[in-house]
Design a protein around this motif. Structure first.
Motif, mmCIF file in Angstrom:
data_model
loop_
_atom_site.group_PDB
_atom_site.id
_atom_site.type_symbol
_atom_site.label_atom_id
_atom_site.label_comp_id
_atom_site.label_asym_id
_atom_site.label_seq_id
_atom_site.Cartn_x
_atom_site.Cartn_y
_atom_site.Cartn_z
ATOM 1 N N THR A 236 15.324 -14.664 -9.273
ATOM 2 C CA THR A 236 13.864 -14.881 -7.937
ATOM 3 C C THR A 236 12.999 -14.291 -9.204
ATOM 4 N N ILE A 237 12.000 -14.586 -8.207
ATOM 5 C CA ILE A 237 10.243 -13.756 -9.159
ATOM 6 C C ILE A 237 10.039 -13.525 -7.422
ATOM 7 N N VAL A 238 9.486 -12.717 -7.280
ATOM 8 C CA VAL A 238 8.779 -12.007 -6.126
ATOM 9 C C VAL A 238 7.542 -11.055 -6.561
ATOM 10 N N PHE A 239 6.477 -11.155 -5.543
ATOM 11 C CA PHE A 239 5.160 -10.524 -6.154
ATOM 12 C C PHE A 239 4.606 -10.795 -4.768
ATOM 13 N N GLY A 240 3.505 -9.282 -4.194
ATOM 14 C CA GLY A 240 2.958 -9.473 -3.210
ATOM 15 C C GLY A 240 2.086 -8.091 -3.013
ATOM 16 N N GLU A 241 0.899 -7.683 -2.406
ATOM 17 C CA GLU A 241 1.138 -6.241 -2.177
ATOM 18 C C GLU A 241 1.270 -6.097 -0.672
ATOM 19 N N ILE A 242 1.380 -4.783 -1.261
ATOM 20 C CA ILE A 242 1.830 -4.234 0.596
ATOM 21 C C ILE A 242 0.767 -3.434 1.320
ATOM 22 N N GLY A 243 0.551 -3.326 2.854
ATOM 23 C CA GLY A 243 -0.387 -2.810 2.934
ATOM 24 C C GLY A 243 0.526 -1.994 3.745
ATOM 25 N N LEU A 244 -0.447 -0.255 4.269
ATOM 26 C CA LEU A 244 -0.120 0.615 5.310
ATOM 27 C C LEU A 244 1.305 0.061 6.572
ATOM 28 N N GLY B 224 2.671 -2.086 6.776
ATOM 29 C CA GLY B 224 3.619 -3.262 6.112
ATOM 30 C C GLY B 224 3.501 -4.299 6.041
ATOM 31 N N GLU B 225 1.933 -4.806 6.396
ATOM 32 C CA GLU B 225 2.348 -6.218 6.193
ATOM 33 C C GLU B 225 2.079 -6.515 4.103
ATOM 34 N N VAL B 226 2.539 -7.709 3.999
ATOM 35 C CA VAL B 226 2.046 -8.629 2.893
ATOM 36 C C VAL B 226 1.076 -9.417 2.613
ATOM 37 N N ARG B 227 0.277 -8.974 1.777
ATOM 38 C CA ARG B 227 -0.779 -9.770 1.678
ATOM 39 C C ARG B 227 -0.844 -10.401 0.381
ATOM 40 N N ALA B 228 -1.777 -11.438 0.206
ATOM 41 C CA ALA B 228 -2.107 -12.480 -0.478
ATOM 42 C C ALA B 228 -2.790 -11.287 -2.005
ATOM 43 N N VAL B 229 -2.300 -12.473 -3.046
ATOM 44 C CA VAL B 229 -2.906 -11.941 -4.118
ATOM 45 C C VAL B 229 -3.488 -13.269 -4.519
ATOM 46 N N LEU C 123 6.744 -14.761 -1.690
ATOM 47 C CA LEU C 123 5.375 -14.069 -2.363
ATOM 48 C C LEU C 123 5.350 -14.256 -0.793
ATOM 49 N N PRO C 124 3.015 -14.320 -1.085
ATOM 50 C CA PRO C 124 3.579 -13.196 0.278
ATOM 51 C C PRO C 124 3.068 -15.365 1.155
ATOM 52 N N GLN C 125 3.021 -14.998 2.913
ATOM 53 C CA GLN C 125 2.941 -16.117 3.535
ATOM 54 C C GLN C 125 1.824 -16.711 3.339
ATOM 55 N N VAL C 126 0.536 -15.920 3.101
ATOM 56 C CA VAL C 126 -0.395 -17.015 3.125
ATOM 57 C C VAL C 126 -0.536 -17.509 1.850
ATOM 58 N N ASN C 127 -0.312 -17.149 0.661
ATOM 59 C CA ASN C 127 0.007 -18.130 -0.456
ATOM 60 C C ASN C 127 0.797 -19.025 -0.169
ATOM 61 N N MET D 83 10.898 -25.814 -7.462
ATOM 62 C CA MET D 83 10.960 -24.389 -6.946
ATOM 63 C C MET D 83 10.867 -23.740 -5.722
ATOM 64 N N LYS D 84 11.706 -23.119 -5.173
ATOM 65 C CA LYS D 84 11.983 -22.632 -3.821
ATOM 66 C C LYS D 84 11.000 -22.129 -3.534
ATOM 67 N N VAL D 85 9.562 -22.272 -2.559
ATOM 68 C CA VAL D 85 8.923 -21.110 -2.311
ATOM 69 C C VAL D 85 9.268 -20.442 -0.797
ATOM 70 N N ILE D 86 9.547 -19.052 -1.098
ATOM 71 C CA ILE D 86 9.833 -18.155 1.081
ATOM 72 C C ILE D 86 8.973 -17.412 0.818
ATOM 73 N N GLY D 87 8.204 -17.508 1.867
ATOM 74 C CA GLY D 87 6.750 -16.584 2.403
ATOM 75 C C GLY D 87 7.188 -15.389 3.096
ATOM 76 N N VAL D 88 6.400 -14.121 2.856
ATOM 77 C CA VAL D 88 6.532 -13.225 4.175
ATOM 78 C C VAL D 88 5.664 -12.382 4.064
#
Length: 454
Positions: A387-395, A397-402, A422-426, A438-443
């Protein structure tokens, strides 16, 4: 006999003052002024060419692509922006023993083997010492000239006489000019010798590399103006006890400052690491809590690294937090977000975060991997090793795009990963048809990732 007049220079920015000051008006740093004798001013570009500069119309200035010399070392060419620009002045800094001289000597071997005339000037080693080091690196061909000298006046005469295409100065702190009444390595000597080398490079179209020692703070010793004067500043990083080395550009007038080159130190010298992701993931544990793989962008190159976390009950009045390879304050911020948004008590927990392999990454895309590693260690529940994970987190708790999302996912797919968080926006913008298998899960926020650890 008249007393020699002295002035004061700031060691950080080169600001000049007639008297000592506690705080530099230029860079605002404290206790950086040192006294130096007044030096004779030099006369422009006349030093190098014997001609004075003349103004030229903008319409008549050629805007063609810079002429470059390919070094034959792909990782070095990548960091330089595609090769050595003719007439450029390059500063190479790094800790003692990290491999600066070895890298430049290997570059000299490759360049001389292609017919380039190279002059290697050392103020620290004798010719015999350089020869012994060169023998360990392999066979040298072509015109590679060695010179052991520290007097810049003599060096300037030899450069004009020999007319080399590439010159190596090792190191700038050992060079001195006789009419400057200061010791080698002082603010005045470093600043003036670099200015003269710059005029030689521009006036004679000679590419010059100068080696600079670094201070305990990790910056090149001498005035900070040294970095402003040169065209390119390269830093050679790495731990002395580790085999890897990272070449990073912090300033480049002819290319990107985000590119890095990865090398491995061996008994035969430095060897290029063409696949840094594979190199950084060597020895990664399988199905262990607290281990998460993420994708970081270094310029145009995606690199997979492992983020490790160890969370345990503290035995101290105040919990201990450490971070190696990433920003310590960012880790504290993310743990506060976890405690506030997920209701998980972190105040009584020690937390140790490590980016395995010694990489130093401050990219916000690392946030989601750090949080998942912390939660995985806290719950003692491992993530799937593919599993590979990446994404920016705001104050909140939201997961923002990269950015550069497809490059990250393609690199993960190439390395055998089959699940990407990865972020849902991405997820809504990525072209999954170009990445089969590749299976992708957006959060959208960190609350959704708790389901992955149950």
């Amino acid at each position: 006999m008249a007393k020699a007049k002295t002035v004061f220079f700031c060691k950080e920015c080169g600001f000049e003052s007639a008297k000592w000051m506690g705080q530099c008006p230029g860079c605002k740093n404290w206790d950086t002024f040192v006294s130096e004798p007044v030096i004779k001013k030099t006369s422009g570009i006349r030093l190098a060419t014997g001609l004075t500069a003349e103004p030229e119309l903008l319409s008549k200035v050629s805007a063609e692509e810079e002429q470059r010399i390919i070094t034959g070392i792909q990782e070095l060419d990548r960091v330089l922006g595609g090769g050595i620009v003719i007439g450029s002045l390059v500063l190479v800094g790094g800790d003692p023993g990290i491999g600066k001289s070895t890298l430049l000597l290997q570059m000299c071997r490759e360049l001389s083997g292609t017919g380039k005339k190279v002059l290697y000037i050392s103020g620290e080693e004798s010719l015999r010492q350089i020869k012994m080091r060169a023998d360990r690196l392999g066979i040298f061909h072509g015109e590679l000239f060695l010179l052991s000298e520290t007097n810049l006046d003599q060096i300037e005469d030899i450069i004009k006489k020999q007319s080399p295409e590439i010159v190596i100065i090792d190191s700038i702190q050992t060079m001195f000019k006789e009419d400057i009444g200061a010791a080698p390595g002082s603010v005045s000597q470093v600043r003036e010798t670099t200015a003269i080398l710059m005029r030689i490079a521009k006036g004679l179209n000679i590419s010059i590399f100068i080696v600079g020692h670094v201070t305990k703070e990790g910056v090149v010793a001498g005035p900070r103006v040294l970095e402003h004067m040169v065209d390119t500043v390269l830093y050679f990083e790495g731990e002395n006890m580790a085999s890897y080395r990272i070449l990073r550009a912090v300033k480049n007038r002819f290319g990107s400052t985000n590119e890095i080159g990865v090398f491995e130190m061996r008994d035969i010298g430095l060897t290029e690491v063409s696949n840094p992701s594979e190199f950084m993931l060597q020895g990664k544990p399988e199905d262990e809590p607290g281990s998460v793989v993420t994708a970081s962008m270094e310029g145009t190159r995606p690199i997979l690294v492992e983020v490790q976390a160890l969370v345990c009950q503290t035995n101290f009045n105040m919990p201990r937090r450490t971070a190696a390879g990433t920003d310590y304050n960012r880790v504290n911020l993310l743990m506060a977000v976890v405690e506030k948004r997920l209701g998980i008590q972190m105040a009584g927990m020690d937390a140790y975060i490590n980016v395995a392999g010694g990489m130093k990454i401050n990219e916000p895309a690392l946030d989601l991997a750090i949080v998942l590693a912390i939660l995985s260690s806290y719950k003692n529940f491992p993530l799937d090793s593919k599993t590979i994970v990446f994404g920016e987190i705001g104050l909140t708790g939201e997961v923002r795009a990269v950015n550069m999302i497809e490059q990250r996912v393609q690199e993960a797919s190439k390395m055998g990963f089959h699940l990407c968080i990865l972020p849902q926006v991405n997820k809504e913008t990525i072209n999954l048809s170009a990445i089969p298998g590749m299976k992708v899960i957006g959060v959208k926020n960190i609350r959704e990732i708790l389901n992955l650890l149950r």
